[in-house]
Design a protein around this motif. Structure first.
Motif, PDB file in Angstrom:
ATOM      1  N   ILE A  28       0.863  -1.174   0.000  1.00  0.00           N
ATOM      2  CA  ILE A  28       0.000   0.000   0.000  1.00  0.00           C
ATOM      3  C   ILE A  28       0.900   1.225   0.000  1.00  0.00           C
ATOM      4  CG2 ILE A  28      -1.824   1.185   1.274  1.00  0.00           C
ATOM      5  CD1 ILE A  28      -2.131  -1.489   2.845  1.00  0.00           C
ATOM      6  N   GLN A  29       0.648   2.180  -0.858  1.00  0.00           N
ATOM      7  CA  GLN A  29       1.328   3.458  -0.665  1.00  0.00           C
ATOM      8  C   GLN A  29       0.295   4.567  -0.662  1.00  0.00           C
ATOM      9  OE1 GLN A  29       3.093   1.475  -3.271  1.00  0.00           O
ATOM     10  NE2 GLN A  29       1.206   1.737  -4.397  1.00  0.00           N
ATOM     11  N   SER A  30       0.082   5.132   0.529  1.00  0.00           N
ATOM     12  CA  SER A  30      -0.964   6.141   0.657  1.00  0.00           C
ATOM     13  C   SER A  30      -0.390   7.527   0.452  1.00  0.00           C
ATOM     14  CB  SER A  30      -1.592   6.070   2.039  1.00  0.00           C
ATOM     15  OG  SER A  30      -1.315   4.865   2.658  1.00  0.00           O
ATOM     16  N   PHE A  31       0.852   7.726   0.884  1.00  0.00           N
ATOM     17  CA  PHE A  31       1.450   9.055   0.783  1.00  0.00           C
ATOM     18  C   PHE A  31       2.687   8.966  -0.085  1.00  0.00           C
ATOM     19  CE2 PHE A  31      -0.465   8.864   5.117  1.00  0.00           C
ATOM     20  CZ  PHE A  31      -1.568   9.625   4.806  1.00  0.00           C
ATOM     21  N   TYR A  79       5.969   9.102  -0.412  1.00  0.00           N
ATOM     22  CA  TYR A  79       7.330   9.060   0.100  1.00  0.00           C
ATOM     23  C   TYR A  79       8.282   8.918  -1.077  1.00  0.00           C
ATOM     24  CZ  TYR A  79       5.608   8.275   4.832  1.00  0.00           C
ATOM     25  OH  TYR A  79       5.001   8.410   6.050  1.00  0.00           O
ATOM     26  N   GLN A 111      -4.243  10.536  10.177  1.00  0.00           N
ATOM     27  CA  GLN A 111      -4.090  10.313   8.733  1.00  0.00           C
ATOM     28  C   GLN A 111      -2.991   9.297   8.439  1.00  0.00           C
ATOM     29  OE1 GLN A 111      -3.625  14.120   6.830  1.00  0.00           O
ATOM     30  NE2 GLN A 111      -5.633  14.820   7.524  1.00  0.00           N
ATOM     31  N   GLY A 112      -1.872   9.446   9.148  1.00  0.00           N
ATOM     32  CA  GLY A 112      -0.770   8.506   8.935  1.00  0.00           C
ATOM     33  C   GLY A 112      -1.159   7.106   9.365  1.00  0.00           C
ATOM     34  N   ARG A 141      -3.706   5.674   7.048  1.00  0.00           N
ATOM     35  CA  ARG A 141      -3.289   5.781   5.649  1.00  0.00           C
ATOM     36  C   ARG A 141      -4.363   6.495   4.838  1.00  0.00           C
ATOM     37  NH1 ARG A 141      -2.460   1.126   7.691  1.00  0.00           N
ATOM     38  NH2 ARG A 141      -4.406   0.247   6.945  1.00  0.00           N
ATOM     39  N   ASN A 142      -4.844   7.584   5.349  1.00  0.00           N
ATOM     40  CA  ASN A 142      -6.044   8.169   4.804  1.00  0.00           C
ATOM     41  C   ASN A 142      -6.024   9.677   5.003  1.00  0.00           C
ATOM     42  OD1 ASN A 142      -8.609   9.050   4.344  1.00  0.00           O
ATOM     43  ND2 ASN A 142      -9.587   7.520   5.619  1.00  0.00           N
ATOM     44  N   PRO A 143      -5.796  10.435   3.930  1.00  0.00           N
ATOM     45  CA  PRO A 143      -5.692  11.885   4.058  1.00  0.00           C
ATOM     46  C   PRO A 143      -7.017  12.555   4.412  1.00  0.00           C
ATOM     47  CG  PRO A 143      -5.582  11.249   1.769  1.00  0.00           C
ATOM     48  CD  PRO A 143      -5.572   9.986   2.549  1.00  0.00           C
ATOM     49  N   LEU A 184       4.827   5.840  12.635  1.00  0.00           N
ATOM     50  CA  LEU A 184       3.786   6.365  11.747  1.00  0.00           C
ATOM     51  C   LEU A 184       4.216   6.244  10.292  1.00  0.00           C
ATOM     52  CD1 LEU A 184       2.485   9.467  13.697  1.00  0.00           C
ATOM     53  CD2 LEU A 184       1.103   7.597  12.816  1.00  0.00           C
ATOM     54  N   SER A 213       2.259   3.937   7.478  1.00  0.00           N
ATOM     55  CA  SER A 213       1.704   4.473   6.228  1.00  0.00           C
ATOM     56  C   SER A 213       1.757   3.436   5.116  1.00  0.00           C
ATOM     57  CB  SER A 213       2.509   5.691   5.758  1.00  0.00           C
ATOM     58  OG  SER A 213       2.575   6.641   6.767  1.00  0.00           O
ATOM     59  N   PHE A 214       2.625   2.445   5.283  1.00  0.00           N
ATOM     60  CA  PHE A 214       2.736   1.402   4.259  1.00  0.00           C
ATOM     61  C   PHE A 214       1.875   0.190   4.602  1.00  0.00           C
ATOM     62  CE2 PHE A 214       6.460   3.950   3.624  1.00  0.00           C
ATOM     63  CZ  PHE A 214       6.576   3.989   2.249  1.00  0.00           C
ATOM     64  N   GLY A 215       0.999   0.352   5.551  1.00  0.00           N
ATOM     65  CA  GLY A 215       0.120  -0.747   5.933  1.00  0.00           C
ATOM     66  C   GLY A 215       0.625  -1.389   7.210  1.00  0.00           C
TER      67      GLY A 215
END
Lengths: 489, 352
Positions: A85-88, A90, B95-96, B99-101, B233, B237-239
């Motif tokens: 998953i990559q949400s942001f 980086y 958010q971090g 994983r959701n802005p 965090l 963010s990568f799950g």
């Protein structure tokens, strides 16, 4: 290194993995195979400590997996998941640097020169250094996969767990990745446990394979034992054939598509497909034919659609005949990849061909013959070696389905028939003065449509063998007579 | 391309901190200076120097100025700053973690939970012995924690993969339900109606130094916990599975982050009511400008968030002066469209 005993477990009560036991040695490349839903990923999740197991034991370096803290475990086992998953956004380097998490100490994790070095090296090894400052979401699936591999390597693990690592990669990266893993297991003692979808890749690279079926071990053994035709057919429930890899001693499983109607059409290869000229004989088959031949081009076993017998002068320069012949084919519009090409110094108007029909199969035989180089095979050691353009070229087109045995037997039968024809014509070896069995540069081609009647054998008294024997004998006889006539003229 | 250009050029972290700090200082000066009585910026600096740092005054300053600054505007600006900082860092952390802005204390229903805690305290006139003044924030924090926990539990029940939309929807369901509870309590009180509603819409006016004392310890505790979990965090963010592969003790760290986020939200709501969208807009903007690395995202969100809320408060009390707008109105007017834009961009990304 890693020992799994009677492992059972799954998600919320259901046992997906049942009673699985195996041991993995340091430096091994261990493959896990199985159809969809057989529990491969579940097993991998248990090994990586993500999924708790309900019973059994996993021991890692003589300590139960459950006794490791996540940090301790991350220093030994790194995982490359199937999906990430990559949400942001980086950057690549930020992502790879995260792999050092477990190695950093204290509240204020300082970034040392050594850490930097390890991260750079990991990026180097997977070839993502050039993307260092790019964002992950800008990369392609394959590039991303390599970034996550670099992240796993930055953990400096002893064991690497991979879930279908070649999933998003194109051919060359699949090969590069697996070559790299193989190299690391051999030279650095890295242990790799990987799920494979592709049986052939697994067979090529793994030391041992484990085949899962409905959460249980079907077999764990060397690739050659695991990749048995009947076993794979049963477990995967599909039509598949096992063939040896042409270059390395590894098994390859070949999928067989279901027969379609179009494929059942019966084709009869006969003179209507043959074009004769003084320069070359060409047979254009309407469908690709299974061939076994000793031609200059397209020799060995293969599938070919074009067949060319080309006339060359007696003083043809044979130094690089293969390349010259390929160029010749290309110039005249034949694709060398699907053409069997032969050469002869014989005048092509002397070609003899005959079509022989049986009830539900047929044989079409074409022979060009000259006996200038006639040799008695039993005494050939008395001859010096010369590459001279072939003098008896025999083509046998079978409209029927041949087994591999039938191919080989066809060659035997045809050769015997040819020898007999030479004997009956009294063709003699000029050096030894004995009856010749052939010439020094004879070529043969067996081509079959692989449709219609299944012909299992082609020995001299089988139906196919009888036609081939008779046909080759008659055509060779006639061709030799024509050639002799030309010489006496 | 545009975005990358911007980030490449601004990717100097020292510059980022200087810029954010400058923004905060300017916002503070503006916040103290502007009002029915305008105080010159130079005087403000002198007053603060005299009153707080006990510097001997070189010249006499108007005592009215001094009064306005020290008793009215400075506490108000500091409170707004602390609330903004708390909400922004809590939003960045949520958010971090998720994983959701689109996550923030408001959209997740945490603010509503905290409000329920606060309203219950007011409604029943609760006062826990020995806690006194801290009864309200503690109950707010407790309720916000219970709320985030329930929201996540529900979201997981509905959809194991915890999709963005599921979490947001669950948050909205909880917000509505808790909002109804609050309305019910307000209807039952009858008196003080206007005061409670005003408080609910969010305001930092007329709070004084006492409220700063309430929020400050929680702000420090919550922020320190979150900043210490920056690396975790980043990993999460990568799950969560990936984070565990890398070596993060996910269950423990997740709990720490959720508790810290709830402490910050609960304390902010306790002193100022529900102020929406600060926790959404500020972290998002900060991430867009300086990148998603939580080591910098969290401190920068604190600076930018506090500056932002000080300015929002300034607008709220000056735009239709002498009437004061609730500060939540201003943040919502800016925040809701921003929310819509982020949502649209995300949808497009997924499709593309």
């Amino acid at each position: 290194m890693l020992s799994v005993q009677q492992l059972t477990g799954g998600y919320s009560g259901d046992s997906i993995i049942k009673n699985v036991s195996f041991e993995i040695e340091k430096g091994e490349l261990f493959g896990i195979l199985g159809p969809n839903g057989s529990g491969k990923t579940t097993l991998l999740k248990m090994l990586s400590g993500i999924l708790p197991y309900s019973s059994g034991k996993i021991e890692l370096i003589e300590k139960s997996l459950k006794d490791y803290t996540p940090k301790e475990l991350a220093k030994i086992i790194a995982v490359l998941p199937q999906h990430s998953i990559q949400s942001f956004s980086y950057t690549v380097k930020e992502t790879v640097s995260l792999g050092r998490y477990a190695h950093q100490k204290g509240w204020f994790q300082t970034w040392s020169h050594e850490e930097e070095q390890i991260v750079m090296q990991a990026m180097e090894q997977t070839g993502v250094t050039q993307f260092e400052n790019h964002y992950i979401h800008e990369l392609s699936g394959g590039e991303r996969q390599r970034v996550y591999l670099a992240q796993a390597l930055a953990q400096e693990p002893e064991i690497l767990l991979l879930d279908e690592p070649t999933n998003h990669l194109d051919l060359s990266f699949q090969k590069d990745l697996l070559d790299m893993l193989k190299d690391w297991t051999r030279n650095r003692g890295l242990t790799v446990i990987s799920i494979f979808h592709d049986l052939n890749l697994a067979g090529l690279y793994c030391d041992r394979l484990l085949l899962l079926e409905n959460g249980e071990i079907n077999i764990k053994h060397t690739p050659n034992e695991v990749l048995r035709e009947d076993r794979i057919r049963n477990v995967y429930n599909t039509k598949i054939e096992k063939h040896p890899h042409p270059k390395v001693p590894a098994p390859q499983m070949v999928l067989l598509p279901e027969d379609t109607d179009e494929k059942k059409d019966f084709y009869c290869i006969d003179e209507s497909y043959l074009e004769c000229s003084n320069e070359r004989l060409v047979l254009r088959s309407p469908i690709p034919l299974r061939t076994m031949s000793s031609g200059v081009v397209g020799s060995g076993v293969g599938w070919n659609q074009m067949f060319v017998n080309r006339h060359v002068d007696k003083d043809y320069d044979c130094s690089d005949h293969r390349k010259e012949m390929q160029d010749y084919l290309k110039v005249h519009g034949f694709e060398p990849g699907e053409t069997v090409g032969m050469m002869t110094a014989v005048m092509l108007e002397d070609v003899c061909f005959q079509h022989y029909k049986e009830e539900n199969f047929a044989v079409f035989i074409i022979v060009t013959a000259g006996v200038g180089n006639a040799i008695d095979a039993a005494r050939s050691e008395q001859h010096a070696y010369h590459m001279i353009p072939g003098t008896i070229n025999t083509w046998i087109f079978v409209s029927g389905e041949l087994t591999e045995v039938a191919f080989i037997q066809s060659i035997m039968t045809a050769t015997e028939a040819k020898a007999k024809a030479l004997q009956d014509q009294g063709v003699k070896d000029a050096v030894t003065g004995t009856i010749a069995t052939g010439t020094s540069t004879d070529s043969i081609l067996i081509a079959s449509t692989q449709r219609g009647k299944k012909l299992e054998y082609a020995g001299t008294i089988t139906a196919l063998g009888k036609l081939i024997g008779k046909g080759v004998y008659e055509c060779t006889l006639e061709a030799v007579q024509k050639s002799k006539k030309r010489v006496t003229l | 391309m545009q975005k990358r250009f911007t980030r490449k050029h601004l990717n100097n972290k020292v510059f980022a901190y200087i810029l954010a700090a400058a923004f905060l200082v300017i916002a503070m000066l503006l916040g103290i200076s502007i009002g029915t009585v305008s105080v010159p910026a130079l005087d403000i600096i002198k007053i603060i120097g005299t009153e707080i740092f006990r510097l001997s005054p070189n010249e006499q300053i108007d005592s009215m100025y001094s009064n306005i600054v020290m008793n009215i505007r400075l506490p108000r600006v500091i409170l707004a700053g602390l609330v903004g900082a708390s909400l922004a860092i809590a939003g960045a952390a949520f958010q971090g973690l998720l994983r959701n802005p689109l996550a923030d204390p408001y959209t997740l229903g945490v603010s509503s939970g905290a409000s329920v805690g606060a309203v219950i305290t007011l409604f029943f006139g609760l006062s826990i012995p020995y806690l006194g003044l801290f009864t309200l924030p503690l109950l707010s924090i407790l309720f916000s924690f219970i709320t985030i926990f329930l929201v996540l539990l529900f979201a997981r029940k509905i959809d194991r993969s915890m999709k963005v939309e599921t979490i947001i929807l669950t948050g909205i369901i909880f917000s509505s339900f808790l909002g109804a509870l609050i309305s019910l309590m307000i209807a039952l009180t009858g008196e003080e109606l206007r005061q409670i509603i005003g408080w609910l819409l969010g305001s930092v006016s007329m709070r004084g130094w006492d409220y700063i004392k309430i929020i400050l310890p929680f702000f420090i505790i919550g922020s320190v916990i979150l900043i210490l979990n920056s690396n975790e965090l980043n990993a999460m963010s990568f799950g969560e599975e990936r984070a565990q592969h890398i070596g993060v003790n996910v269950q423990k760290r997740k709990m720490m982050i959720l508790i810290a986020g709830s402490i910050l939200t609960g304390a902010a709501v306790a002193v100022s009511g529900t102020i929406g969208f600060v926790g959404l807009v500020i972290p998002h903007l900060t991430r867009l400008l300086w990148g998603p690395d939580h080591k910098h995202l969290l401190p920068l969100s604190i600076l930018t968030g506090s500056g932002f809320l000080i300015l929002a408060d300034l607008v709220a009390r000056t735009i239709i002066s002498p009437t004061e707008l609730p500060i939540g109105v201003i943040t919502a007017i800016i925040g809701a469209p921003a929310f819509a834009i982020i949502l649209m961009n995300r949808r497009r990304e997924r499709r593309g």
